[in-house]
Design an enzyme around this catalytic site. Structure first.
Site, PDB file in Angstrom:
ATOM      1  N   ASP A   1      47.383  -3.089 -15.186  1.00 49.93           N
ATOM      2  CA  ASP A   1      46.005  -3.116 -14.689  1.00 49.93           C
ATOM      3  C   ASP A   1      45.015  -3.093 -15.845  1.00 49.93           C
ATOM      4  O   ASP A   1      43.819  -3.298 -15.646  1.00 49.93           O
ATOM      5  CB  ASP A   1      45.743  -1.915 -13.773  1.00 49.93           C
ATOM      6  CG  ASP A   1      46.208  -2.183 -12.344  1.00 49.93           C
ATOM      7  OD1 ASP A   1      46.566  -3.333 -12.042  1.00 49.93           O
ATOM      8  OD2 ASP A   1      46.211  -1.240 -11.534  1.00 49.93           O
TER       9      ASP A   1
ATOM     10  N   ASP B   1      52.072  -5.990  -3.968  1.00 53.33           N
ATOM     11  CA  ASP B   1      51.719  -4.795  -4.743  1.00 53.33           C
ATOM     12  C   ASP B   1      52.488  -3.568  -4.232  1.00 53.33           C
ATOM     13  O   ASP B   1      53.077  -3.584  -3.131  1.00 53.33           O
ATOM     14  CB  ASP B   1      50.206  -4.564  -4.633  1.00 53.33           C
ATOM     15  CG  ASP B   1      49.629  -3.929  -5.890  1.00 53.33           C
ATOM     16  OD1 ASP B   1      50.378  -3.265  -6.623  1.00 53.33           O
ATOM     17  OD2 ASP B   1      48.422  -4.098  -6.118  1.00 53.33           O
TER      18      ASP B   1
HETATM   19  C1  GLA Z   1      46.685  -2.443  -7.863  1.00 56.52           C
HETATM   20  C2  GLA Z   1      46.830  -3.744  -8.616  1.00 56.52           C
HETATM   21  C3  GLA Z   1      45.456  -4.336  -8.873  1.00 56.52           C
HETATM   22  C4  GLA Z   1      44.764  -4.551  -7.536  1.00 56.52           C
HETATM   23  C5  GLA Z   1      44.700  -3.249  -6.766  1.00 56.52           C
HETATM   24  C6  GLA Z   1      44.171  -3.468  -5.364  1.00 56.52           C
HETATM   25  O1  GLA Z   1      46.075  -1.466  -8.649  1.00 56.52           O
HETATM   26  O2  GLA Z   1      47.530  -3.562  -9.800  1.00 56.52           O
HETATM   27  O3  GLA Z   1      45.565  -5.552  -9.570  1.00 56.52           O
HETATM   28  O4  GLA Z   1      45.469  -5.514  -6.797  1.00 56.52           O
HETATM   29  O5  GLA Z   1      45.963  -2.631  -6.658  1.00 56.52           O
HETATM   30  O6  GLA Z   1      44.081  -2.311  -4.642  1.00 56.52           O
END
Ligand code: GLA
Length: 742
Positions: free
Chosen positions: A553, A483
């Protein structure tokens, strides 16, 4: 007699040569030809011809890009265009494959430099070339100084997609400051009836397809953020004519393989010439190229389709699957995954994750992924990033018991990491405050309470590689969700000389790539997902080193239809991870059925991200049945040919996609009704891409056809007569598979 035979042979040979296309008499390979007489290069494959030549002043001049030409078609030597006015010199009127900024050039240059003596004039001329297989290299040199550029062209025989990049070589005795460096300029046929498609977005709202006419002037698509960005994606498509559509019309498209700041400019000049120039973003750019050193630009891929943007997408999908992805040319199908994020947030621990893993295994999930919260002092997003030890309160015995449990349940194990970031509240930051991007004495702007580590630094690169290596060597981890949850601010690099600090834009991304490739080499079975708060780092550069991406997301299944639709213009559904999450959803508070949510996610690589602890027995039953059904069609969905039959965009009340396997023995149809209006039935669906002569039996995955639909019929029937689907109400969905009858 002997003499006569020899003479006869010579005459036949000469006559044969005279009838051959000139290119076959020249130095060439299967797909790349060079004609010595005219100085013209020609790349041909998959219905596409790309041609350019060395003109009368030794500049590289584009000639043609489009539908394939006959091998015998004349492509005469090229000459600079005349001065159109005292305001339009030949440097501007003559398109150029890779123009240095010099000689009065006003369109975007491909390369702009400053020499130490203040000279900023750069005019690049042809020196030599070499062809080896499907790669052509052309050496250019400044008319006066020993600054060389080696242009690279590759051509993919299956898709006709051309890859272009440049290597800038400083063979002078002093450093040269590079102020902008593109991978390539693409020139389209002159015209005034083009439109540009590109992708725009924001966090939780990525992949909006935009369309606008190309008018005189310049349109800039870019990221200045240090990474690819949600706001624009490094992809474009240009259509010609009044009414191009999914399956007809000329389309030129391109995608840049770079995960740092990038820019693509689309220009229509005063003579209606179209130029698309892309590479490193020149904004805040400055690369000091020492004497004897080289700078390699990203690769800019370009392709052409004469069959509409649907076919253009399919070419890109095929290219990504067979040429870009780490498992190319034959990537494995993506496993069905479970991810803990939306269920548990940061509250992960051993018993809670094990309970979720049991439930996930019971519905057929193949990979269990623990998301954020397992490391350091991570209770929320205020602390922990940078401290990559397993949190002893949450996992007193390390990760092994959970991983063993996941394995015993028949799944493999994946883990979330965010290696490039640090919370100021972390041991790492307390120890190494100088490791983040910063300007000395200036504020360090936080986002999500975190700062960006300066991965351009060798020590930071080594730290990240070693913690990941340690994690992977001590735990049986099949998958990393990598990420990256913010963009750059104050992108300073105080540890190096001021005139080297802007190299961060190149070196950061190179080090990211080098870590990923070194990890892959050391752990060949490891698979990786690129995530950046959703789809903030999706491009052909990162896709060379990662197996899938997280498009957004936003997991609302209705919003996802549009997000996924936009995504597929540039990227294959085979890398598009899509989770089934809870209803009502956290973002829009929309209520949808389990079936609707599954069918939306089954358009890509299927995952489950719901809190299974709250599911009812009937939800488990539906999920189990649909996951089983997905496994029967996923090869087609992920690796087949995608047809976007009805768009979910522009207020459409319905959307439909179809995927067809490469052998055309299976078709998979997904239909969605957003809301019934005025009692009208769901629009009839006309399939595409099937074999008209083959018989196909239709089987519902979910939902029903209208009663008078046959159980089996020819491909011609399904494509020409069409299919009537029974859908009424709001947020309804149905899906069907069409299998070639034995
Ligand atoms: C980002 C990712 C999510 C999750 C969060 C965790 O927003 O896109 O899917 O993994 O971080 O903090």
């Amino acid at each position: 007699m002997q003499c006569l035979r020899t003479r006869l042979f010579q005459i036949i040979l000469m006559a044969t040569l005279a009838t051959l296309p000139s290119s076959s008499r020249a130095q060439d390979s299967n797909n790349i030809h060079y004609d010595q007489a005219t100085h013209v290069f020609r790349l041909d494959a998959a219905g596409m011809t790309y041609a350019f030549g060395v003109n009368n002043v030794d500049a590289l001049q584009p000639i043609y890009w489009g539908k394939t030409l006959a091998a015998t078609d004349p492509l005469p030597a090229v000459h600079t265009m005349p001065e159109a006015a005292s305001f339009d010199s030949p440097a501007d009127t003559t398109p150029n494959e890779y123009a240095g900024w010099g000689g009065g050039l006003y369109p975007e240059p491909a390369l702009k430099v400053t020499f130490p003596d203040g000279n900023r004039d750069l005019v690049l001329h042809y020196v030599s070339h070499a062809i080896a297989g499907d790669e052509l290299k052309i050496k250019l040199k400044d008319i006066e100084r020993n600054l060389f550029v080696e242009l690279h062209y590759t051509i993919d025989p299956a898709t006709g997609i051309v890859g272009r990049w440049a290597v800038i070589e400083n063979k002078t005795s002093t450093p040269v400051m590079i102020e902008s460096a593109a991978a390539a300029t693409w020139s389209l046929p002159r015209g005034n009836d083009y439109s540009l498609r590109y992708l725009s977005g924001r966090w939780a709202g990525e992949w909006n397809l935009q369309k606008q006419p190309i008018r005189p002037g310049e349109t800039i698509l870019q990221s200045k953020r240090g990474s690819t960005g949600h706001q624009n994606n490094p992809w474009f498509a240009i259509e010609r004519g009044e009414h191009p559509d999914e399956e007809s019309g000329d389309v030129w498209f391109g995608a840049l393989a770079w995960s740092g700041s990038w820019r693509i400019s689309v220009e229509q000049d005063q003579l209606q010439q179209i130029r698309v120039t892309g590479g490193f973003n020149p904004f805040d750019f400055g690369y000091k190229l020492e004497a004897g050193k080289e700078l390699t630009t990203p690769v800019f891929y370009g392709g052409y389709s004469g069959d509409g943007i649907g076919a253009a997408s399919r070419l890109l999908h095929r290219f990504e699957l067979t040429k870009i992805l780490p498992q190319a040319p034959a990537p494995k199908v993506r496993p069905v995954i479970y991810n803990s994020w939306e269920a548990t947030g940061f509250d992960v621990d051993e018993p809670g994750q094990e309970a979720l893993a049991e439930k996930a295994a019971s519905i057929g999930v193949e990979r269990f992924i623990m998301d954020d919260g397992w490391f350091g002092q991570r209770k929320d997003d205020h602390a922990g990033l940078g401290d990559w030890y397993v949190n002893p309160q949450k996992f007193p015995h390390g990760l092994k018991p959970l991983i063993d449990k996941v394995h015993a349940l028949g799944m493999d194990f994946g883990l979330w990491v965010e290696p490039e970031m640090v919370n100021p509240n972390s041991d790492l930051y307390r120890k190494h405050p100088d490791w983040v991007l910063n300007f000395t004495g200036r504020p360090r702007t936080e986002a999500r309470n975190q700062l960006v580590l300066n991965l351009a630094r060798q020590d930071v690169r080594d730290y990240i590689f070693h913690f990941l290596d340690d994690l992977l060597s001590h735990n049986d981890i099949a998958f990393l969700k990598w990420d990256y949850n913010r963009n750059w601010s104050e992108p300073g690099w105080p540890a190096v000389a001021p005139d080297e600090q802007k190299e961060v834009y190149v070196q950061y991304t190179r080090n990211l790539y080098s870590i990923l490739s070194e990890l892959r080499a050391k752990y060949p079975k490891l698979e990786i997902e690129s995530c950046s708060g959703g789809g903030g780092r999706v491009d052909l550069g990162i896709l060379r080193l990662t197996d899938e991406v997280w498009p957004s997301d936003n997991t609302d299944p209705f919003d996802r239809l549009r997000i996924q639709d936009g995504f597929t213009y540039a990227y294959t559904p085979g890398v598009m991870m899509a989770w089934v999450t809870d209803s009502p959803g956290w973002l829009n508070n929309r209520t949808t059925s389990v079936t609707y949510r599954f069918l939306s996610s089954m358009q890509g690589s299927l995952g489950v991200g719901a809190n299974l602890k709250n599911w009812k027995p009937e939800d488990f039953a539906t999920a189990k049945q649909l996951i089983e059904a997905y496994k029967g069609v996923r090869e087609t969905v992920q690796h087949g040919s995608l047809y976007r039959l009805v768009s979910p965009r522009d207020g459409s009340e319905a959307s439909v996609t179809e995927s067809v396997s490469l052998d055309r023995k299976q078709g998979v149809l997904f239909t969605f009704l957003h809301s019934s209006q005025m009692g009208y039935p769901f629009p009839r669906v006309y399939l595409r891409g099937l074999d008209p002569k083959m018989q196909y039996r239709v089987t519902p995955i979910a939902g029903e056809l209208t009663k008078d639909m046959p159980a089996a019929a020819s491909g011609a029937y399904w494509m020409s007569h069409g299919v009537d689907v029974q859908l009424r109400g709001d947020f309804q969905a149905a899906a069907f598979r069409f299998d070639a009858a034995p």
